[in-house]
Write a protein that holds these residues in place. Sequence first.
Motif, PDB file in Angstrom:
ATOM      1  N   TYR A 162       0.858  -1.186   0.000  1.00 59.01           N
ATOM      2  CA  TYR A 162       0.000   0.000   0.000  1.00 59.01           C
ATOM      3  C   TYR A 162       0.897   1.240   0.000  1.00 59.01           C
ATOM      4  CZ  TYR A 162      -3.942  -3.029   0.992  1.00 59.01           C
ATOM      5  OH  TYR A 162      -4.903  -3.996   0.891  1.00 59.01           O
ATOM      6  N   TYR A 197      -0.073 -10.155  -0.672  1.00 61.16           N
ATOM      7  CA  TYR A 197       0.977  -9.560   0.173  1.00 61.16           C
ATOM      8  C   TYR A 197       0.920 -10.161   1.568  1.00 61.16           C
ATOM      9  CZ  TYR A 197      -2.860  -6.736   2.001  1.00 61.16           C
ATOM     10  OH  TYR A 197      -4.041  -6.338   2.569  1.00 61.16           O
ATOM     11  N   ARG A 218      -2.145 -12.609   2.312  1.00 60.29           N
ATOM     12  CA  ARG A 218      -3.530 -12.353   1.938  1.00 60.29           C
ATOM     13  C   ARG A 218      -3.619 -12.407   0.420  1.00 60.29           C
ATOM     14  NH1 ARG A 218      -7.494  -8.547   3.648  1.00 60.29           N
ATOM     15  NH2 ARG A 218      -8.555 -10.537   3.457  1.00 60.29           N
ATOM     16  N   HIS A 221      -6.593  -8.413  -3.522  1.00 55.35           N
ATOM     17  CA  HIS A 221      -7.961  -7.909  -3.325  1.00 55.35           C
ATOM     18  C   HIS A 221      -8.005  -6.404  -3.480  1.00 55.35           C
ATOM     19  CE1 HIS A 221      -5.884  -7.892   0.597  1.00 55.35           C
ATOM     20  NE2 HIS A 221      -6.493  -6.730   0.764  1.00 55.35           N
ATOM     21  N   HIS A 223     -10.117  -3.207  -1.592  1.00 54.58           N
ATOM     22  CA  HIS A 223     -10.968  -2.858  -0.441  1.00 54.58           C
ATOM     23  C   HIS A 223     -12.034  -1.856  -0.862  1.00 54.58           C
ATOM     24  CE1 HIS A 223      -8.394  -4.232   3.019  1.00 54.58           C
ATOM     25  NE2 HIS A 223      -7.478  -4.224   2.070  1.00 54.58           N
TER      26      HIS A 223
HETATM   27 FE    FE Z   1      -5.649  -5.305   2.066  1.00 55.51          FE
END
Ligand code: FE
Length: 294
Positions: A162, A197, A218, A221, A223
């Motif tokens: 991120y 990640y 994870r 995806h 969000h």
């Molecule tokens: Fe996430």
Amino acid sequence: MEAHEKGYFTEETSVEVVTGRNANAGDDRLKQVMEVITRKLHEAVKELEPTQDEWMEAILFLTRTGQMCNEWRQEFILLSDVLGVSMLVDAVNNRKPSGASESTVLGPFHVADAPELPMGANICLDSKGEDMVIEGRILDTEGKPIADAVIDVWQANDEGFYDVQQKGIQPDFNLRGIFRTGPDGHYWFRAVKPKFYPIPDDGPVGQLLGKLGRHPYRPAHLHYIIKAEGYETLVTHIFDPDDPYIHSDAVFGVKESLLAKFDRRKDAKRAADYGFTEEFWEVKHDFVLVRSQA
Ligand code: FE
Ligand code: BEZ
């Protein structure tokens, strides 16, 4: 008189003695919470019979978990995530009627002040990654479009980071944006294909996962937080169904209904319209909101 009535603490009376001591609690909910937690904890100790060293190991684990927390890092939430507790709390608070979009964990990487963007904007600000166009509708449970729905979206980049994890490397607000639907309830925006990640795993929770033979990943995806006047706010993701970790999300956030369609497109005309250079990913997913009770 029984031992617990005299207040003596024994293996047999432990729960009654401790919970009985809370009889005058002013807050009934707190009293109930402490009764259940005490009962379950004592039950665990009676079943496991930990040695003093094992108990100290548990205390030190929790101590390290607390010490890892700061303004940016919440190791206790991470612990709750990997134990499945975050998803369970989410489940009991978001029982939805059939057909409504399901919720999942919020995660630690949402930022409150992402920019509101025109529909169709490209949220990828550094041109890194495989181009992707995402589109769908925001609907009510009768299939009618919801106008003025506010869609807050954020995702990791093609390396699984991120923007807030790579300050100075990624531009601020990279791969984030807020969109507002028109009367047709339609939304679309451009981005890049996210990658799987690891959750932050350089602390006690990561060490625990390692000892349990678990990976910290994870699956890829996007969000979403979707808000609309008169509807319950939806906190959710959509997932890439072909991700290698789709069946083993470290935090148990995957639900079948949240698997989106990710299709590879080779269409020079559409690519040019989107400002993409060549092939791109096309993702389609509708969201269905539930009317609020009040
Ligand atoms: Fe996430
Ligand atoms: C996330 O998806 O951003 C996330 C969720 C739970 C723990 C860590 C990250």
